[in-house]
Write a protein that holds these residues in place. Structure first.
Motif, short mmCIF file in Angstrom:
data_model
loop_
_atom_site.label_atom_id
_atom_site.label_comp_id
_atom_site.label_asym_id
_atom_site.label_seq_id
_atom_site.Cartn_x
_atom_site.Cartn_y
_atom_site.Cartn_z
N TRP A 16 0.83 -1.21 0.00
CA TRP A 16 0.00 0.00 0.00
C TRP A 16 0.86 1.25 0.00
O TRP A 16 0.47 2.28 -0.55
N THR A 43 -8.74 5.51 -0.36
CA THR A 43 -8.75 4.07 -0.11
C THR A 43 -7.34 3.58 0.22
O THR A 43 -7.15 2.79 1.14
N MET A 47 -6.17 1.84 3.83
CA MET A 47 -5.57 0.51 3.94
C MET A 47 -4.15 0.59 4.50
O MET A 47 -3.73 -0.27 5.28
N LYS A 50 -4.49 0.97 8.15
CA LYS A 50 -4.93 -0.30 8.76
C LYS A 50 -3.74 -1.24 8.97
O LYS A 50 -3.53 -1.75 10.07
#
Length: 76
Positions: A16, A43, A47, A50
Motif C-alpha cells: 500500500w 482508499t 488501507m 490499517k
C-alpha cells in the motif's frame, strides 16, 4: 494480537505504501487503446493506516502509545 501474520501485514503495508507512490506520480494511463485507473488516494491511505496499525501492534508487543502528553491537576 491481530489475526494476520506479521510478515504478511508488513508485506501488505509495503504494497500500500508503493501504491501511494504510484498514485502520486499519476492516477491513470492508457496503453494501446486500453485505459487503467488506479485506486483513489483515500482508499490507499485507509488501507495503509490499517496495516500500519497491525505492524505497530506486533512491533510494540500489542501496547498502544498513550495520547496523553501530560496531565496537570488543578485545585479549585
Amino acid at each position: 494480537m491481530p489475526r494476520i501474520p506479521y510478515e504478511e501485514a508488513k508485506a501488505k503495508y509495503q504494497m500500500w505504501n508503493e501504491a501511494e507512490d504510484a498514485i502520486a506520480t499519476g492516477s491513470s494511463y492508457s496503453i494501446a487503446d486500453r485505459s487503467l485507473t488506479r485506486a483513489d488516494m483515500a482508499t490507499v491511505l485507509m488501507m495503509k493506516r490499517k496495516y500500519g496499525r497491525i505492524v505497530d501492534a506486533y512491533e510494540n508487543g500489542g501496547k498502544r502509545r498513550s495520547r496523553t502528553a501530560g496531565f496537570y491537576p488543578v485545585d479549585r
